[in-house]
Design a protein around this motif. Structure first.
Motif, PDB file in Angstrom:
ATOM      1  N   PHE A   1      -4.929   6.302   0.199  1.00 56.65           N
ATOM      2  CA  PHE A   1      -4.252   5.003   0.208  1.00 56.65           C
ATOM      3  C   PHE A   1      -4.536   4.278  -1.095  1.00 56.65           C
ATOM      4  O   PHE A   1      -5.690   4.112  -1.493  1.00 56.65           O
ATOM      5  CB  PHE A   1      -4.722   4.145   1.387  1.00 56.65           C
ATOM      6  CG  PHE A   1      -4.103   4.523   2.702  1.00 56.65           C
ATOM      7  CD1 PHE A   1      -2.902   3.960   3.103  1.00 56.65           C
ATOM      8  CD2 PHE A   1      -4.714   5.450   3.526  1.00 56.65           C
ATOM      9  CE1 PHE A   1      -2.318   4.315   4.309  1.00 56.65           C
ATOM     10  CE2 PHE A   1      -4.142   5.824   4.734  1.00 56.65           C
ATOM     11  CZ  PHE A   1      -2.939   5.246   5.126  1.00 56.65           C
ATOM     12  N   PHE A  39      -5.612  11.915   3.592  1.00 55.79           N
ATOM     13  CA  PHE A  39      -4.917  10.655   3.369  1.00 55.79           C
ATOM     14  C   PHE A  39      -5.501   9.983   2.129  1.00 55.79           C
ATOM     15  O   PHE A  39      -6.715   9.857   2.003  1.00 55.79           O
ATOM     16  CB  PHE A  39      -5.085   9.698   4.550  1.00 55.79           C
ATOM     17  CG  PHE A  39      -4.286  10.048   5.764  1.00 55.79           C
ATOM     18  CD1 PHE A  39      -3.508  11.196   5.830  1.00 55.79           C
ATOM     19  CD2 PHE A  39      -4.315   9.218   6.881  1.00 55.79           C
ATOM     20  CE1 PHE A  39      -2.775  11.505   6.959  1.00 55.79           C
ATOM     21  CE2 PHE A  39      -3.586   9.515   8.026  1.00 55.79           C
ATOM     22  CZ  PHE A  39      -2.811  10.675   8.051  1.00 55.79           C
ATOM     23  N   LEU A  53      -6.938   7.755   9.474  1.00 55.98           N
ATOM     24  CA  LEU A  53      -6.923   6.545   8.653  1.00 55.98           C
ATOM     25  C   LEU A  53      -8.319   6.210   8.132  1.00 55.98           C
ATOM     26  O   LEU A  53      -9.311   6.422   8.839  1.00 55.98           O
ATOM     27  CB  LEU A  53      -6.379   5.368   9.466  1.00 55.98           C
ATOM     28  CG  LEU A  53      -4.917   5.467   9.903  1.00 55.98           C
ATOM     29  CD1 LEU A  53      -4.542   4.274  10.770  1.00 55.98           C
ATOM     30  CD2 LEU A  53      -3.992   5.550   8.685  1.00 55.98           C
ATOM     31  N   GLN A  76       0.767   5.111   0.958  1.00 51.58           N
ATOM     32  CA  GLN A  76       0.047   6.164   1.668  1.00 51.58           C
ATOM     33  C   GLN A  76       0.516   7.517   1.157  1.00 51.58           C
ATOM     34  O   GLN A  76       1.716   7.814   1.148  1.00 51.58           O
ATOM     35  CB  GLN A  76       0.280   6.094   3.180  1.00 51.58           C
ATOM     36  CG  GLN A  76      -0.448   7.216   3.933  1.00 51.58           C
ATOM     37  CD  GLN A  76      -0.142   7.237   5.419  1.00 51.58           C
ATOM     38  OE1 GLN A  76       0.651   6.441   5.908  1.00 51.58           O
ATOM     39  NE2 GLN A  76      -0.759   8.153   6.137  1.00 51.58           N
ATOM     40  N   SER A  82       0.829  -1.204   0.000  1.00 56.85           N
ATOM     41  CA  SER A  82       0.000   0.000   0.000  1.00 56.85           C
ATOM     42  C   SER A  82       0.862   1.252   0.000  1.00 56.85           C
ATOM     43  O   SER A  82       1.887   1.320   0.694  1.00 56.85           O
ATOM     44  CB  SER A  82      -0.919   0.017   1.238  1.00 56.85           C
ATOM     45  OG  SER A  82      -1.816   1.121   1.173  1.00 56.85           O
TER      46      SER A  82
END
Length: 296
Positions: free
Chosen positions: A234, A232, A252, A180, A178
Motif C-alpha cells: 500500500f 500487498f 491487509l 493497493q 491510497s
C-alpha cells in the motif's frame, strides 16, 4: 443476443440485460456505480449516498458496467457481477485480467476514515516479446476528495483522461489517497524497486537533499526483501507532503513500514500511475470510468 445477469444476495436472478458488443475493447473495465455526487446547497456539504440505477427496486442489488463472475469464496457471493449488499463489510470486485479481488472500501493505517475504490488495473512487463503480468492495482480515495472535483462534473471519460489537472487536484487534496498493489507473481525486492525507481527518477529533474533522503528510505524497504505472490503493498498519501508505505504478505497491513517525507517523491509516484504516461493504462482507464460515473 448476449445477455448478462443481475443477482440478489441470495443468489437469485433479478433480471437479464442485453450486453452491448463493442462497449469495451481489449480489457473489461469495471467502474464503481454505487456513489452519487450530490451538489452542495447553501453552506452545507452533503455526504455521498448510496444510489441505485433507475428501474431497480431491490436495494440489495448494485450494477457494474461489465459482467464479472467470482468463484465461490467465503467472502464473495457466487455468480455476483458486482451485486453486493451496500451495508456489508465484505464487498469485493475482481480485476478482470488478473482475477485479483479488491475490497470496495478499506480502513488503512494512517488514514482518518475508510477509503473507497475508484478503479482497478494491472501492470505488465514484456520479456522476450512475451507480456507477463506482475501485479494488479486499485486506487482508493477518501470520499470527501470528490467534493473538490465540481469543475469536472458532466465531463466524459475521454475529457477526464486527457485533462491531467483533474488527477493533480486529487493528489493536492489534503485528504487520503491510497494505491493497493497485489503481486501476482514472485518478485525480488530489488527488482521491484529498480523498476519503480526507473519510473520515478525521470520525474524528479533536480532532486533536493530531502528528495534523496526520501528515495533512500523508499529503497531500503524493498532491498533484499523477497516479495511473494499475493503480497500487498500500500502506497498511501495522507496529504501531498508525504507518503506511507505498508507491506503485508498476510492480508491487509496492520501498520506503516515507512514514511516518505518529500512532496516531490510523493507526487512523482502518483504521476507514475496517473500522469500522462502511466505504467498501467488499464488502471488509469478504470479510474477515469469510475470518475465519469460519479461526476455525472
Amino acid at each position: 443476443m448476449n445477455l448478462f445477469h443481475i443477482y440478489s444476495l441470495d443468489g437469485k436472478q433479478v433480471f437479464q440485460k442485453p450486453k452491448i458488443e463493442g462497449m469495451f475493447e481489449a480489457q473489461a473495465i469495471c467502474s464503481p456505480k454505487w456513489l452519487q455526487f450530490p451538489t452542495p446547497t447553501g453552506n452545507s456539504i452533503p455526504k455521498p449516498r448510496i444510489g441505485l440505477p433507475t428501474g431497480i427496486s431491490n436495494p440489495n442489488v448494485l450494477i457494474c458496467q461489465t459482467p464479472i463472475h467470482f468463484p465461490p469464496h467465503k467472502n464473495i457471493k457466487s455468480q455476483t457481477p458486482f451485486a453486493v449488499n451496500a451495508s456489508s463489510a465484505s464487498e469485493y470486485i475482481e480485476e478482470p485480467a488478473t482475477k485479483e479481488k479488491f475490497q470496495t472500501s478499506l480502513s488503512l493505517p494512517g488514514c482518518s476514515s475508510s477509503l473507497t475504490l475508484l478503479g482497478t488495473g494491472y501492470r505488465e512487463k514484456v520479456f522476450a516479446i512475451i507480456g507477463v503480468k506482475v501485479y494488479a492495482a486499485g486506487l482508493y480515495v477518501n470520499q470527501s476528495v470528490l467534493y473538490s472535483l465540481n469543475a469536472w462534473k458532466g465531463r466524459s471519460a475521454a475529457e477526464i483522461q486527457e485533462d491531467s489537472s483533474l488527477f493533480n487536484s486529487i493528489f493536492l487534496s489534503p485528504l487520503e489517497k491510497s494505491l493497493q498493489i497485489v503481486l501476482v507473481r514472485d518478485v525480488d525486492g530489488k527488482t521491484f524497486w529498480d523498476a519503480l525507481n526507473d519510473a520515478i527518477s525521470p520525474r524528479i529533474k533536480s532532486p533536493t537533499p530531502v528528495d534523496e533522503s526520501a528515495l533512500s528510505t523508499f529503497r531500503s524497504i524493498f532491498q533484499g526483501q523477497p516479495l511473494k505472490k499475493g503480497t500487498f503493498i500500500f502506497l498511501t498519501w495522507p496529504d501531498p507532503s508525504k507518503m506511507l508505505v505498508s507491506i503485508s504478505s498476510d492480508g491487509l497491513p496492520s501498520g506503516v513500514d515507512a514514511e516518505i517525507k518529500s512532496e516531490n517523491v510523493a507526487f512523482a509516484l502518483f504521476d507514475v500511475f496517473f500522469g500522462d504516461t502511466p505504467v498501467s493504462f488499464s488502471l488509469k482507464a478504470s479510474v477515469v470510468k469510475g470518475l465519469e460515473s460519479i461526476l455525472k
